[in-house]
Design an enzyme around this catalytic site. Structure first.
Site, short mmCIF file in Angstrom:
data_model
loop_
_atom_site.label_atom_id
_atom_site.label_comp_id
_atom_site.label_asym_id
_atom_site.label_seq_id
_atom_site.Cartn_x
_atom_site.Cartn_y
_atom_site.Cartn_z
CD GLU A 1 -1.34 -2.35 2.08
OE1 GLU A 1 -2.15 -3.01 2.75
OE2 GLU A 1 -0.12 -2.61 2.02
NE ARG B 1 15.66 -29.09 -4.97
CZ ARG B 1 16.71 -29.72 -5.48
NH1 ARG B 1 17.80 -29.02 -5.80
NH2 ARG B 1 16.69 -31.02 -5.68
N GLY C 1 12.56 -40.21 -0.29
CA GLY C 1 12.17 -41.46 -0.95
C GLY C 1 10.77 -41.88 -0.53
#
Length: 334
Positions: free
Chosen positions: A56, A195, A268
């Site tokens: 703003e 990432r 994994g």
């Protein structure tokens, strides 16, 4: 008279502007603001960096001297409720009142406890017309990590993996063999962008031992996330710059205490499945590749009640799941 469709046009511009702050605004939210008078933009801005002026403030500062007389008749569009407290900068709600705009259109309410409707109430008490909820879902999604931190008191958790065409993450292999290469050079760009948008990144013990991942953001601007590994991996992980955590609860508690808003899980199958089974995830991305492995480590199993959307990004096809947990905690004020 301003119509709903014109409100949406200007709010979309706020969303475009807000995205410029994605890499630098955290732990603050990303916000865009647009001042409109006589059917045109007379000033616009976004929150560029934590500690610097809010959207703003930048929008008012961008108004040319020749247009300043229009401010009292202008409508201010802002993607997130104006702040109502003193932090690193003064309250934006007070600035808006001093500037004397006649109307403020807000995309969504700020869930931060020191705001949470107070900014809207301050404006209304000052006699300013306030419209709330224009493109609300898009505005909420833009700040999902910030909102998750304040609504669920944990980081926003994103799961990501690449899958072969026959449903495997990798072949079965010894640690001295390279992992299967499933991602393309273009899809790596997107991974590195994700990432950069998260404050921390996680792999499991086995992934660390087998792959020795770097987990940096080489292919995208922005800071590399804090690198984390689950389980005891000894001095080697610490020497490589990783932080080790005994379990998920300790990890999340530590990240929350540090104010880290996003966790990107690239582990994994076991690590990914452990988050899924505990319903500790907010969105999940499976990159679908044409590679065939024949056998190997299976992809994680997502809950059947959540339907994936097919999406294309950077030339790669993805399955995208979104958990409803965060949305159920969104606050709203009319």
């Amino acid at each position: 008279m301003t119509t709903t469709s014109s409100h949406e046009i200007w709010m979309r511009r706020c969303l475009q502007l807000a995205q410029h702050g994605e890499l630098m605004a955290a732990p603050n939210p990303v916000v865009g603001a647009v001042l409109v008078a006589e059917g045109r933009i007379i000033g616009e801005g976004w929150h560029r960096k934590c500690g610097e002026p809010h959207a703003e403030v930048n929008a008012f500062a961008a108004v040319r001297p020749a247009d300043r007389h229009l401010i009292p008749e202008a409508t201010l569009y802002v993607s997130l409720e104006p702040c109502a407290h003193y932090g690193r900068t003064p309250p934006c709600a007070e600035l808006i009142i001093r500037k004397g705009v006649r109307r403020v259109v807000v995309g969504c309410v700020d869930p931060f406890a020191r705001v949470a409707g107070r900014g809207i109430e301050m404006l209304r008490q000052a006699g300013i017309e306030v419209v709330v909820g224009v493109l609300r879902e898009a505005c909420l999604a833009l700040n999902k990590r910030f909102i998750c931190q304040h609504a669920l008191h944990r980081p926003f958790i994103t799961l990501k993996w690449a899958a072969s065409a026959d449903g495997f993450l990798d072949r079965i292999r010894p640690a001295d063999e390279e992992p299967s290469r499933l991602s393309s050079p273009l899809s790596k760009l997107r991974v590195h962008k994700l990432r950069a948008l998260h404050g921390a990144i996680l792999v499991g013990h086995r992934t660390f031992v087998m792959d020795r991942p770097h987990l940096r953001t080489h292919y995208w601007p922005g800071n590399s996330p804090l690198r984390c590994v689950l389980g005891s991996v000894g001095e080697e992980a610490l020497a490589a710059g990783f932080e080790a955590f005994a379990d998920i609860d300790t990890l999340l508690a530590t990240l929350t205490e540090r104010g880290i808003q996003g966790l990107f899980v690239e582990g994994g199958e076991r690590t990914l499945q452990s988050f899924i089974e505990r319903d500790l995830w907010d969105e999940a991305w499976q990159e679908c590749t044409p590679v065939l492995l024949g056998d190997g480590v299976p992809v994680p199993t997502m809950p059947r009640q959540y339907r994936a959307q097919d999406e294309m990004h950077y030339g790669a096809r993805y399955k995208h799941w979104v958990s409803p947990i965060l949305a159920s905690h969104y606050v709203d004020f009319s």
